[in-house]
Design an enzyme around this catalytic site. Sequence first.
Site, PDB file in Angstrom:
ATOM      1  N   PHE A 112      -6.223  -9.071  -3.174  1.00  0.00           N
ATOM      2  CA  PHE A 112      -4.878  -9.635  -3.308  1.00  0.00           C
ATOM      3  C   PHE A 112      -3.847  -8.763  -2.603  1.00  0.00           C
ATOM      4  CE2 PHE A 112      -0.985  -9.437  -6.121  1.00  0.00           C
ATOM      5  CZ  PHE A 112      -0.409 -10.602  -5.654  1.00  0.00           C
ATOM      6  N   HIS A 113      -2.898  -9.418  -1.907  1.00  0.00           N
ATOM      7  CA  HIS A 113      -1.755  -8.748  -1.288  1.00  0.00           C
ATOM      8  C   HIS A 113      -0.490  -9.407  -1.828  1.00  0.00           C
ATOM      9  CE1 HIS A 113       1.126  -7.145   1.450  1.00  0.00           C
ATOM     10  NE2 HIS A 113       0.256  -6.693   2.339  1.00  0.00           N
ATOM     11  N   SER A 114       0.292  -8.665  -2.596  1.00  0.00           N
ATOM     12  CA  SER A 114       1.490  -9.239  -3.208  1.00  0.00           C
ATOM     13  C   SER A 114       2.646  -9.273  -2.218  1.00  0.00           C
ATOM     14  CB  SER A 114       1.905  -8.426  -4.435  1.00  0.00           C
ATOM     15  OG  SER A 114       2.573  -7.246  -4.041  1.00  0.00           O
TER      16      SER A 114
END
Length: 947
Positions: A803-805
């Site tokens: 995941f990349h916020s």
Amino acid sequence: MAPKFKDGDVVVAFSGKWISWAHTIAAYSAFLGALITGLSLHYEKIVQNEHYGYPQEWFPSVSATIGDRYPERSVFQFFIAITSGPRFALVFLWYTMTARPKSSLPKFVFWTGMFRTVTCGGWTYVTSTDDHGWHDIFMISYLVATLPWTLGCLALSRNNAKALRYRKFFASCFFGTLVPLIYFFIQHKVHKIAGAYTIYAFFEWALVLFDVSFDAVTALDFENLELVVKDVKGVSRGNAESVADEILKKEKDKPLGNALDQPFSWNEALDAVAHTYNGVSFRILVSPNLLGTCYFPLWHMGISGYEAFVMVTISPFLLGIGSVRSFVFQNVRIVHLLSLSGLLAYLIKSPELRLTAVGFGVSMSCLGWCATWYAERAHPIRLENRALAWCAGLVASSIAKFAFYTNNPIWPIMHAANGGWNKVGFFIAVLAVLRSTRKPDVNGERFEPTGRPKGSSVSAALGLAGLFFGMHSLLSDSSTMTLWVWEGFPVRGPIAVNGVLTILAMSAGICSGILYRGKISTRTKMISVAGGAFIVTGFSHWFGYIGALALAFSAMSLAPELLASAVQYDPASTFGLGFFCYNLLVLAHVWVVAYAFVPGGPLLREHTDWIMAVMVILIGLGAYNLPADGRSAKSKGKSRGYGRYKTPYYVYILAALQLLAISVAYLRFPTNNYKSYHKDEKLITAGIWTVHFSLDNDMGSSEHRIRDVIQELELDVVGLLETDLQRIIMGNRDTTQFLAEDLGMYVDYGPGPNKHTWGCALLSKFPILNSTHHLLPSPVGELAPAIHATLDAYGELVDVFVFHSGQEEDPEDRRLQSEYLAKLMHDSPRPSILLSYLVTKPLEGNYNTYVGEKSGMKDIDPSDWDRWCEYILYKGFQRTGYARVSRSTITDTELQVGKFVVGRPENSNELVPEAQVPEGLRFPAMFRGEGVRGHRYHVFDEPRYFA
């Protein structure tokens, strides 16, 4: 039987059919003898494969039967040695029977047959155990040569209806068998279905039977020959017509007939190769210019000023200046040689100066090609040849990227340390320019149009803009559109190696314009362009990819016509405006994903569909501007002229390129038999790394350096962020292809380039049973991509999240994203790992949503207070170690690594010294102290271990 025609006494005479019979019997004896021996002595061993054995698999493949076991291998090699004599004789007799004066096809088929015979001996006597590389080279060469051998024999078949019927039947069976053969091979290798390999084995044996049977048909032809060698019925005297002759009669004075009815000349063939390589050089320069332009805003995190280099392609506007125009037209060779300065940019260390050199090369290349096309506007056949060379250059460049895992080895971001072939590429480029360029035989003034052409120069320019953009954004790399339709595991569409189909469609489109000109209307081509664009944009999996192939075919078939039409107008305005509008499309192509960092970005946010629609409309304007017959007005009615004989060479070049592409696809097909580093300990070593688009601090391609670190840290699972490189400004690359194939890992590319993210990817030594892609809530800022994958780790199911916020500037986006991901992780009943970029401080704000009851996840090290971006979380099994490794000059972010043991319960946060940790659970010692190549354990200066 004595011959009817003899010039003396015959000592020995026998019918030529016995050569065919001897070859057939010996060949079948080799294969069937090995099969019977293997089934009798080693049945269960030869039906065993890497996934299943007896009784799931109950029939052996050819390779397992004739492989390394004694005595099967010896039986096979013994009879193959006997086969070689009749085989050489068969090839020679076929040539003797079909050879005719002034015909090169029989010679080509003869040498192809000799080549097949030699390579058969190669893969027979050099097994994969002896030398896997050479075994594969011989095997691929044999298979590739089968196609021209089969087609050549069909073309040279005499009017023997029975033989021709059998030959067509066995050829159809042979190539038809390839489809189910590949299908069941994928079912076995990729999906690991029990029994699939047995079915594959039957098709593989059928392939052998059909291959030998095809050559056995020569017995019907050789009945008319006797040895020592006498021509008893005159069949070798060239009186009978071949299939090729009939085609030439039927297609006389048509494009296909003109293409086939030309004598072969090595000089003209080399000219065509040189022109094609010039087209490759153009592609080598254009992509790195935009890639280098992108490098600076990535490091500045905003507009840097170097974006102005995007506009170097509008150099054709300079042709509006009389003195410049005259110089360029009369010194095309100098202009093309100046463009090659961009290929030497790899020698320049400074990124700023390197970009300047590449930009200069691109501007010269655009000038040189425009002048080359415009100079030939009064010679339609020569103009067509130049356009075909430029298009074939795109195909060749795409194949080079296919072979080198989406990097072109001659790009200025490449060098010897990361797989570059810069010196070789530059040397060949110089030779190509010197051979293909010449000083025009007329003065510059005479290049002015003698009459006002019909149509609109603006429409022609806009057509070029749409064409240039489509070729660059979608066709410059064979895997771009396979990733547009990728949706995760299980595999339901094309994978990277299936990009060979894109290359085939491109080449078929070009050839259709050469061989079947006028048979496919412009309207039909435009319907195919529009339909293909709609399908590939709106649908996924194989159906979406069918649209991609239609788009590739039809766009490439239009390309020569659009170029031929454009040169009838003033080059400064037409090509200058065309490249300018192309540049606007390139910027818009970036704006759809970089909307958070550029002025006016929100207007184009997530609107790739708009960009595709504009591309189709622009190509349509150019197509509408074409003359009714699809060619320039000056070519109308001309059937002959200087240079016509060169056109078939581009068909030959494209055919050779297809064979090369197929060979590359075979070599790159994934084996899917990967092993973890510490199987006995049931250990998972997982890492997270933001690789910053695989450009290092010195503007060099960083895949090899990334590979080395992942390998040395023995990572079984790694999440990579900022990996979506399938855009023009990123060079249409894909780092994960090289890493997965070189490291032996399964790969999920993540959300495709049409999903408008900066990308996240997952590499795993463990099979990925299922994966889904998520675009987390982002009402204001950039989209946040995530992958949720389920792995088969040592027989247990483990979930991994990558995941990349969103950015720090968008707190509401990040809050919504934390709640979405927390629920996703909480809903998983399996042991889980989160490899992430969270943008939060430990123990504060959204951290408490990611870690705790809402998610069910735990922090790998709650005491590590010095974090902001990267985090590793887990639940459901034992965490044994945690390390932070410095980035060196590869990227702007460190690499974090955690170790987990499958099947053990969660443990405490108590730290223990390394001496108390089993050897198999420890981190590599090579990263202690100063480390290696700038990579070391930092922050704590050593790994941490937990009780």
